[in-house]
Scaffold this motif. Sequence first.
Motif, PDB file in Angstrom:
ATOM      1  N   ASP A   1      -0.549  -2.831  -9.488  1.00  9.71           N
ATOM      2  CA  ASP A   1      -1.250  -2.260 -10.582  1.00  9.71           C
ATOM      3  C   ASP A   1      -0.663  -2.420 -11.800  1.00  9.71           C
ATOM      4  O   ASP A   1      -0.235  -1.430 -12.685  1.00  9.71           O
ATOM      5  CB  ASP A   1      -1.599  -0.840 -10.397  1.00  9.71           C
ATOM      6  CG  ASP A   1      -2.665  -0.400 -11.119  1.00  9.71           C
ATOM      7  OD1 ASP A   1      -3.681  -0.932 -11.764  1.00  9.71           O
ATOM      8  OD2 ASP A   1      -3.009   1.071 -11.379  1.00  9.71           O
ATOM      9  N   ILE A   2      -0.185  -3.617 -12.260  1.00 11.34           N
ATOM     10  CA  ILE A   2       0.903  -3.804 -13.429  1.00 11.34           C
ATOM     11  C   ILE A   2       0.008  -5.166 -14.032  1.00 11.34           C
ATOM     12  O   ILE A   2      -0.762  -5.804 -13.402  1.00 11.34           O
ATOM     13  CB  ILE A   2       2.243  -4.412 -13.270  1.00 11.34           C
ATOM     14  CG1 ILE A   2       2.198  -5.290 -12.015  1.00 11.34           C
ATOM     15  CG2 ILE A   2       2.744  -2.869 -12.605  1.00 11.34           C
ATOM     16  CD1 ILE A   2       3.675  -5.537 -11.992  1.00 11.34           C
ATOM     17  N   SER A   3       0.523  -5.831 -15.234  1.00 16.39           N
ATOM     18  CA  SER A   3       0.014  -6.815 -15.691  1.00 16.39           C
ATOM     19  C   SER A   3       0.515  -7.967 -15.247  1.00 16.39           C
ATOM     20  O   SER A   3       1.743  -7.791 -14.715  1.00 16.39           O
ATOM     21  CB  SER A   3       0.080  -6.650 -17.465  1.00 16.39           C
ATOM     22  OG  SER A   3       1.432  -6.670 -17.743  1.00 16.39           O
TER      23      SER A   3
ATOM     24  N   SER B   1      -2.128  -7.302  -9.321  1.00 15.89           N
ATOM     25  CA  SER B   1      -3.133  -6.564  -8.899  1.00 15.89           C
ATOM     26  C   SER B   1      -2.896  -5.745  -7.769  1.00 15.89           C
ATOM     27  O   SER B   1      -3.350  -4.469  -7.721  1.00 15.89           O
ATOM     28  CB  SER B   1      -4.306  -7.282  -8.263  1.00 15.89           C
ATOM     29  OG  SER B   1      -5.218  -6.685  -7.413  1.00 15.89           O
TER      30      SER B   1
ATOM     31  N   LYS C   1       4.757   2.718 -13.849  1.00 15.48           N
ATOM     32  CA  LYS C   1       4.014   2.880 -15.275  1.00 15.48           C
ATOM     33  C   LYS C   1       4.926   3.449 -16.259  1.00 15.48           C
ATOM     34  O   LYS C   1       5.341   2.939 -17.321  1.00 15.48           O
ATOM     35  CB  LYS C   1       2.591   3.385 -15.413  1.00 15.48           C
ATOM     36  CG  LYS C   1       1.795   2.439 -14.715  1.00 15.48           C
ATOM     37  CD  LYS C   1       0.194   2.848 -15.344  1.00 15.48           C
ATOM     38  CE  LYS C   1      -0.629   1.451 -14.899  1.00 15.48           C
ATOM     39  NZ  LYS C   1      -2.183   2.076 -15.071  1.00 15.48           N
TER      40      LYS C   1
ATOM     41  N   ARG D   1       2.705   1.731  -3.127  1.00 17.10           N
ATOM     42  CA  ARG D   1       1.718   2.088  -4.409  1.00 17.10           C
ATOM     43  C   ARG D   1       1.484   3.618  -4.297  1.00 17.10           C
ATOM     44  O   ARG D   1       1.235   4.453  -5.289  1.00 17.10           O
ATOM     45  CB  ARG D   1       0.238   1.437  -4.505  1.00 17.10           C
ATOM     46  CG  ARG D   1       0.551  -0.048  -4.901  1.00 17.10           C
ATOM     47  CD  ARG D   1      -0.802  -0.779  -4.568  1.00 17.10           C
ATOM     48  NE  ARG D   1      -1.723  -0.325  -5.570  1.00 17.10           N
ATOM     49  CZ  ARG D   1      -3.024  -0.874  -5.557  1.00 17.10           C
ATOM     50  NH1 ARG D   1      -3.270  -1.989  -5.021  1.00 17.10           N
ATOM     51  NH2 ARG D   1      -3.888  -0.416  -6.410  1.00 17.10           N
TER      52      ARG D   1
ATOM     53  N   SER E   1       4.640  -8.623 -14.250  1.00 11.34           N
ATOM     54  CA  SER E   1       5.059  -9.056 -13.109  1.00 11.34           C
ATOM     55  C   SER E   1       6.130 -10.208 -13.214  1.00 11.34           C
ATOM     56  O   SER E   1       7.164 -10.304 -12.608  1.00 11.34           O
ATOM     57  CB  SER E   1       3.948  -9.548 -12.484  1.00 11.34           C
ATOM     58  OG  SER E   1       4.304 -10.178 -11.105  1.00 11.34           O
TER      59      SER E   1
ATOM     60  N   ASP F   1       0.916  -1.014  -0.095  1.00  6.48           N
ATOM     61  CA  ASP F   1       0.014  -0.036   0.002  1.00  6.48           C
ATOM     62  C   ASP F   1       0.901   1.265  -0.117  1.00  6.48           C
ATOM     63  O   ASP F   1       0.617   2.229  -0.755  1.00  6.48           O
ATOM     64  CB  ASP F   1      -0.903   0.007   1.199  1.00  6.48           C
ATOM     65  CG  ASP F   1      -2.021  -1.005   1.153  1.00  6.48           C
ATOM     66  OD1 ASP F   1      -2.250  -1.365  -0.006  1.00  6.48           O
ATOM     67  OD2 ASP F   1      -2.874  -1.371   2.050  1.00  6.48           O
TER      68      ASP F   1
END
Lengths: 508, 186
Positions: free
Chosen positions: B154-156, B151, B91, B85, B160, B82
């Motif tokens: 917040d990446i694919s 998840s 990104k 993030r 990962s 958390d």
Amino acid sequence: MKNFDNFDESVKNKLDETNFQFSEANWEKMSQMLDASRPAKKPFGNAPLISSIVIGSALLVSSVWYFTTQTSDTKEVAQNINTAVSVNTINNTDANSANTSLTSDNSNTNASSNNSKTRLEVTTTNNSNSSSAVNERDELTGKNETNALVNSSSTKKNVSSKKSNTTPVNEFVTSSKGSSEVNVTKTETSDTGAKVMIGETEGAYVKSETNNSDNNAAKTDVAKTNNNTKGNIKPELGDIAQQQAAGDDRNITSSDPEETDLIALPSATTNLGKTEDAITAANLKTSVEEKKVKEYVRVKHHTVTLEAGASNSFGWKVNNTRNGNNISPILGINYLYNIDSRSSLLVGLQYNSLSNLGEAKANFSITTYGFGVNNDVTTYKLNDLHFAVMPLKFVYKLNKNNALGVGFNMMYLMNTRTEIINTTTLESNVTTSSSRYEYGYGFDQLNRFNGQLALNYNYSISKTLGLNLEVNKSLGNVVKDYKYFGIKNQNSAPAAVKLSLTYTLFNK
Amino acid sequence: MIIQPNLIKDCINRDRRAEYALYKTLYSYLMSICYRYTHQKEMAEEMLNMGYLKILTNLSKYDPDLPFKAWVRRIMVNTLIDEYRKNKNLKNNISYVEEYYDTEAYSDTNSALKKLNAKEILQMIEKLPKASGQVFNLFAIDGYSHKEIASMLDISEGTSKWHLNYARQKLKEMIGDTVLTTAKAS
């Protein structure tokens, strides 16, 4: 993939060997975070203690305020004194008897009786001849009227006029057969049972009667008493002196009673009227003194005492060891409301403590697997419990020096003192140990509120000093959860004996 | 690490002594997790406290049938992620790269790894790019799946996986270099 898994597992295993030394400083930060995040941890916080202190203080302050603002003693009189008014009535048969007047200082009378339900009516009869009955009536009137009681050997009628020295008013006394009468009407007060309340005057009034066989004299004696005379009723000495200087041979005696619990009255006697052929002053005095003088005890309703001493708790048994048995100091302040001369209600605020809770200890062991095995044992040992005690008792005075009390002590656990012992044993069997004391642990395992049944005996050493012996027994357990300490729950309600000295701060 | 059952109960009852005892018990374990993600002692301690607060707050929800250690780890890692993030700007830094598996090289590396200690491994993870290090921590050490990691960060899932392999590759290189340097020195 298996190679990857092995690689990951190997890294993980290596990382599991990581050992970080515990940081007390970081715990302090953590502790602050916990405190900040839990404003409602203690729903009432120290509210019970604070409210107890506030109530106690308010009680004391209001008592002090009450005493300092109370200007009249009439309340006490009303409640405690059965007072008689004395009227010395001299029957004069002399048709030419002298005028008689009562020289109570009327100018002062209106200032009196602020709070009393009192009216004093003094009526003198001015006989100019055998058949006349001229009345002079002085009224000493308080704010609230009460029924007037008229003592007269003859006809009694109400007189509605105010004071007047010379003007006859409505007939008050009808003398018969040439006799002149002096009537002092006394007032009775109140629903409280006091017979007489004259302004701020209290005391016993002695009624005496003197039969004067001398027809040439008319004498009126009014014996009255002032305890706290404020110039209301008592003839001023100056006036008396003037009267004497003017050849008035009225007998005047005046004295103020000592302010003691037992007050014997009268204090002032005024004999008015012509006396040369009548009763001598000595006779008059004797007539007064021979009368039964009522004594009364003036109850001082409010007493505040300081108390200091020690309490010996007998404790309770835990694992064949006696816990909670100790001698602890007692310090406090008490307020007594004296209902009457014998009965009192006591409320107070005291400090007490309980120690020697040896079995109430909890161990927490931590084994850290690092490069070496560390065995870390932390022992929390409850040492002292600090209580605020609020006694609520009924006290009954057996006699002047001895009193018994029975009641309830409400106890609130204010704080605890805990010894924290930290012992670390390394793989090399090297043991280090440290200890420190901290406050505030263990509330969850202890009863915050408790009560005691108490019996006590008080001996008055002197007017201000007293010796207090109390036996009490806890109604609830001190330790609520012994299981926490690895012990089966058991009785932990100690009995104690308390011996203390009390010092009366004030008594009014 | 031994957690006494009563300790959890007392912590639920907000007994400060028990909280202290649990904190002390978990300290090293939680600190090692935090340090892996933050690479700074002060930051790790701060995160540890944040995580511990969450642990205590949620302790009443703890199911005693589950391993306490795993439950604590999950809360701690979630806390770390958390926080990560909040501060990430991933990104812009991450581009999707096809999965790369070099299955041959790891056999030797595993044996070389045994010669290293935890501190050296931690230093190596610290040297990894931040996102790769996080993915490696989450996947390899803390046991999250790529789906969960995707998840969380917040990446694919593909990204990962790439980060994971990139981290492994880099670690392998670093381990090899370290072992070689040590061998030369000795």
